[in-house]
Design a protein around this motif. Structure first.
Motif, PDB file in Angstrom:
ATOM      1  N   VAL A  60      -4.936  17.778  59.934  1.00 23.88           N
ATOM      2  CA  VAL A  60      -4.012  18.796  60.354  1.00 23.88           C
ATOM      3  C   VAL A  60      -2.626  18.174  60.402  1.00 23.88           C
ATOM      4  O   VAL A  60      -2.446  17.081  60.941  1.00 23.88           O
ATOM      5  CB  VAL A  60      -4.384  19.348  61.751  1.00 23.88           C
ATOM      6  CG1 VAL A  60      -3.314  20.273  62.273  1.00 23.88           C
ATOM      7  CG2 VAL A  60      -5.720  20.017  61.741  1.00 23.88           C
ATOM      8  N   THR A  61      -1.629  18.866  59.882  1.00 20.94           N
ATOM      9  CA  THR A  61      -0.244  18.420  59.962  1.00 20.94           C
ATOM     10  C   THR A  61       0.582  19.508  60.637  1.00 20.94           C
ATOM     11  O   THR A  61       0.517  20.672  60.250  1.00 20.94           O
ATOM     12  CB  THR A  61       0.339  18.138  58.562  1.00 20.94           C
ATOM     13  OG1 THR A  61      -0.424  17.098  57.951  1.00 20.94           O
ATOM     14  CG2 THR A  61       1.783  17.699  58.646  1.00 20.94           C
ATOM     15  N   VAL A  62       1.330  19.119  61.657  1.00 18.57           N
ATOM     16  CA  VAL A  62       2.242  20.033  62.354  1.00 18.57           C
ATOM     17  C   VAL A  62       3.651  19.600  61.990  1.00 18.57           C
ATOM     18  O   VAL A  62       4.067  18.483  62.302  1.00 18.57           O
ATOM     19  CB  VAL A  62       2.046  19.972  63.887  1.00 18.57           C
ATOM     20  CG1 VAL A  62       3.053  20.868  64.590  1.00 18.57           C
ATOM     21  CG2 VAL A  62       0.631  20.349  64.258  1.00 18.57           C
ATOM     22  N   VAL A  63       4.391  20.474  61.299  1.00 19.07           N
ATOM     23  CA  VAL A  63       5.775  20.203  60.929  1.00 19.07           C
ATOM     24  C   VAL A  63       6.666  21.085  61.789  1.00 19.07           C
ATOM     25  O   VAL A  63       6.616  22.311  61.701  1.00 19.07           O
ATOM     26  CB  VAL A  63       6.022  20.487  59.425  1.00 19.07           C
ATOM     27  CG1 VAL A  63       7.468  20.201  59.066  1.00 19.07           C
ATOM     28  CG2 VAL A  63       5.079  19.652  58.573  1.00 19.07           C
ATOM     29  N   GLY A  64       7.456  20.446  62.649  1.00 20.23           N
ATOM     30  CA  GLY A  64       8.220  21.186  63.644  1.00 20.23           C
ATOM     31  C   GLY A  64       9.572  21.697  63.203  1.00 20.23           C
ATOM     32  O   GLY A  64      10.226  22.436  63.933  1.00 20.23           O
ATOM     33  N   ASN A  65      10.039  21.323  62.014  1.00 13.59           N
ATOM     34  CA  ASN A  65      11.360  21.757  61.565  1.00 13.59           C
ATOM     35  C   ASN A  65      12.420  21.549  62.634  1.00 13.59           C
ATOM     36  O   ASN A  65      13.254  22.405  62.890  1.00 13.59           O
ATOM     37  CB  ASN A  65      11.334  23.205  61.088  1.00 13.59           C
ATOM     38  CG  ASN A  65      10.495  23.368  59.837  1.00 13.59           C
ATOM     39  OD1 ASN A  65      10.481  22.505  58.971  1.00 13.59           O
ATOM     40  ND2 ASN A  65       9.756  24.453  59.754  1.00 13.59           N
ATOM     41  N   ASN A  66      12.342  20.378  63.292  1.00 17.91           N
ATOM     42  CA  ASN A  66      13.295  19.956  64.333  1.00 17.91           C
ATOM     43  C   ASN A  66      13.283  20.839  65.575  1.00 17.91           C
ATOM     44  O   ASN A  66      14.276  20.927  66.284  1.00 17.91           O
ATOM     45  CB  ASN A  66      14.698  19.815  63.752  1.00 17.91           C
ATOM     46  CG  ASN A  66      14.732  18.756  62.676  1.00 17.91           C
ATOM     47  OD1 ASN A  66      14.179  17.674  62.857  1.00 17.91           O
ATOM     48  ND2 ASN A  66      15.337  19.053  61.542  1.00 17.91           N
ATOM     49  N   HIS A  67      12.160  21.480  65.850  1.00 21.81           N
ATOM     50  CA  HIS A  67      11.990  22.236  67.083  1.00 21.81           C
ATOM     51  C   HIS A  67      11.371  21.338  68.155  1.00 21.81           C
ATOM     52  O   HIS A  67      10.971  20.214  67.887  1.00 21.81           O
ATOM     53  CB  HIS A  67      11.094  23.458  66.850  1.00 21.81           C
ATOM     54  CG  HIS A  67      11.790  24.546  66.105  1.00 21.81           C
ATOM     55  ND1 HIS A  67      11.814  24.594  64.745  1.00 21.81           N
ATOM     56  CD2 HIS A  67      12.501  25.605  66.542  1.00 21.81           C
ATOM     57  CE1 HIS A  67      12.503  25.656  64.357  1.00 21.81           C
ATOM     58  NE2 HIS A  67      12.935  26.283  65.424  1.00 21.81           N
ATOM     59  N   SER A  68      11.264  21.875  69.359  1.00 21.98           N
ATOM     60  CA  SER A  68      10.687  21.135  70.476  1.00 21.98           C
ATOM     61  C   SER A  68       9.452  21.850  70.994  1.00 21.98           C
ATOM     62  O   SER A  68       9.421  23.078  71.052  1.00 21.98           O
ATOM     63  CB  SER A  68      11.720  21.007  71.600  1.00 21.98           C
ATOM     64  OG  SER A  68      11.189  20.294  72.676  1.00 21.98           O
ATOM     65  N   ILE A  69       8.450  21.077  71.377  1.00 19.18           N
ATOM     66  CA  ILE A  69       7.278  21.605  72.066  1.00 19.18           C
ATOM     67  C   ILE A  69       7.365  21.065  73.483  1.00 19.18           C
ATOM     68  O   ILE A  69       7.429  19.857  73.697  1.00 19.18           O
ATOM     69  CB  ILE A  69       5.969  21.181  71.382  1.00 19.18           C
ATOM     70  CG1 ILE A  69       5.939  21.754  69.965  1.00 19.18           C
ATOM     71  CG2 ILE A  69       4.766  21.628  72.203  1.00 19.18           C
ATOM     72  CD1 ILE A  69       4.755  21.312  69.148  1.00 19.18           C
ATOM     73  N   ASP A  70       7.402  21.960  74.457  1.00 19.08           N
ATOM     74  CA  ASP A  70       7.660  21.598  75.848  1.00 19.08           C
ATOM     75  C   ASP A  70       6.446  21.898  76.715  1.00 19.08           C
ATOM     76  O   ASP A  70       5.948  23.019  76.729  1.00 19.08           O
ATOM     77  CB  ASP A  70       8.863  22.393  76.352  1.00 19.08           C
ATOM     78  CG  ASP A  70       9.429  21.861  77.649  1.00 19.08           C
ATOM     79  OD1 ASP A  70       8.668  21.300  78.463  1.00 19.08           O
ATOM     80  OD2 ASP A  70      10.639  22.009  77.856  1.00 19.08           O
ATOM     81  N   GLY A  71       5.982  20.868  77.436  1.00 23.11           N
ATOM     82  CA  GLY A  71       4.866  21.044  78.359  1.00 23.11           C
ATOM     83  C   GLY A  71       5.280  21.644  79.690  1.00 23.11           C
ATOM     84  O   GLY A  71       4.452  21.863  80.568  1.00 23.11           O
ATOM     85  N   ASN A  72       6.596  21.888  79.867  1.00 20.69           N
ATOM     86  CA  ASN A  72       7.128  22.524  81.085  1.00 20.69           C
ATOM     87  C   ASN A  72       6.703  21.766  82.349  1.00 20.69           C
ATOM     88  O   ASN A  72       6.472  22.367  83.387  1.00 20.69           O
ATOM     89  CB  ASN A  72       6.702  23.988  81.139  1.00 20.69           C
ATOM     90  CG  ASN A  72       7.544  24.797  82.087  1.00 20.69           C
ATOM     91  OD1 ASN A  72       8.734  24.514  82.264  1.00 20.69           O
ATOM     92  ND2 ASN A  72       6.961  25.804  82.708  1.00 20.69           N
ATOM     93  N   THR A  73       6.548  20.448  82.244  1.00 20.25           N
ATOM     94  CA  THR A  73       6.070  19.569  83.324  1.00 20.25           C
ATOM     95  C   THR A  73       4.798  20.090  83.994  1.00 20.25           C
ATOM     96  O   THR A  73       4.554  19.838  85.161  1.00 20.25           O
ATOM     97  CB  THR A  73       7.163  19.272  84.383  1.00 20.25           C
ATOM     98  OG1 THR A  73       7.535  20.473  85.037  1.00 20.25           O
ATOM     99  CG2 THR A  73       8.368  18.604  83.769  1.00 20.25           C
ATOM    100  N   GLN A  74       3.956  20.790  83.209  1.00 16.91           N
ATOM    101  CA  GLN A  74       2.703  21.332  83.736  1.00 16.91           C
ATOM    102  C   GLN A  74       1.476  20.886  82.943  1.00 16.91           C
ATOM    103  O   GLN A  74       0.371  20.907  83.465  1.00 16.91           O
ATOM    104  CB  GLN A  74       2.752  22.861  83.747  1.00 16.91           C
ATOM    105  CG  GLN A  74       3.800  23.411  84.672  1.00 16.91           C
ATOM    106  CD  GLN A  74       3.835  24.927  84.641  1.00 16.91           C
ATOM    107  OE1 GLN A  74       3.225  25.569  83.793  1.00 16.91           O
ATOM    108  NE2 GLN A  74       4.562  25.504  85.570  1.00 16.91           N
ATOM    109  N   PHE A  75       1.657  20.507  81.675  1.00 16.80           N
ATOM    110  CA  PHE A  75       0.509  20.148  80.852  1.00 16.80           C
ATOM    111  C   PHE A  75       0.925  19.212  79.719  1.00 16.80           C
ATOM    112  O   PHE A  75       2.103  19.056  79.433  1.00 16.80           O
ATOM    113  CB  PHE A  75      -0.186  21.388  80.278  1.00 16.80           C
ATOM    114  CG  PHE A  75       0.705  22.230  79.407  1.00 16.80           C
ATOM    115  CD1 PHE A  75       0.804  21.984  78.051  1.00 16.80           C
ATOM    116  CD2 PHE A  75       1.445  23.261  79.948  1.00 16.80           C
ATOM    117  CE1 PHE A  75       1.628  22.753  77.250  1.00 16.80           C
ATOM    118  CE2 PHE A  75       2.279  24.045  79.149  1.00 16.80           C
ATOM    119  CZ  PHE A  75       2.368  23.784  77.795  1.00 16.80           C
TER     120      PHE A  75
END
Length: 80
Positions: free
Chosen positions: A1-16
């Motif tokens: 599996v490849t995840v290409v973020g296109n310079n976006h952010s994935i945020d755990g919101n300090t919860q996970f």
């Protein structure tokens, strides 16, 4: 599996933790992983707490991870 973020952010919101890789090969590219939290358990009398590890990404023994242009920002692993 490849995840290409296109310079976006994935945020755990300090919860996970955003990613838990239990098996297989995973590639993360061109993204930021922010605000991840791996919260271990609290130890009691005579007992240790659960391990807090892998704030943004945890790779289990059956998994493999490849990173390309990935930033880690404000992730926390605690406890245990």
């Amino acid at each position: 599996v490849t995840v290409v973020g296109n310079n976006h952010s994935i945020d755990g919101n300090t919860q996970f933790r955003p990613f838990f890789i239990a098996g297989g090969e995973v590639a993360l590219e061109n993204l930021s992983l922010a605000g991840g939290l791996a919260q271990g358990g609290n130890g009691g009398p005579g007992a240790g707490g659960g391990l807090g590890a892998g704030a943004a990404v945890f790779v289990d023994a059956g998994g493999a991870l490849r990173l390309k242009n990935v930033a880690f920002l404000g992730n926390t692993a605690q406890g245990g």
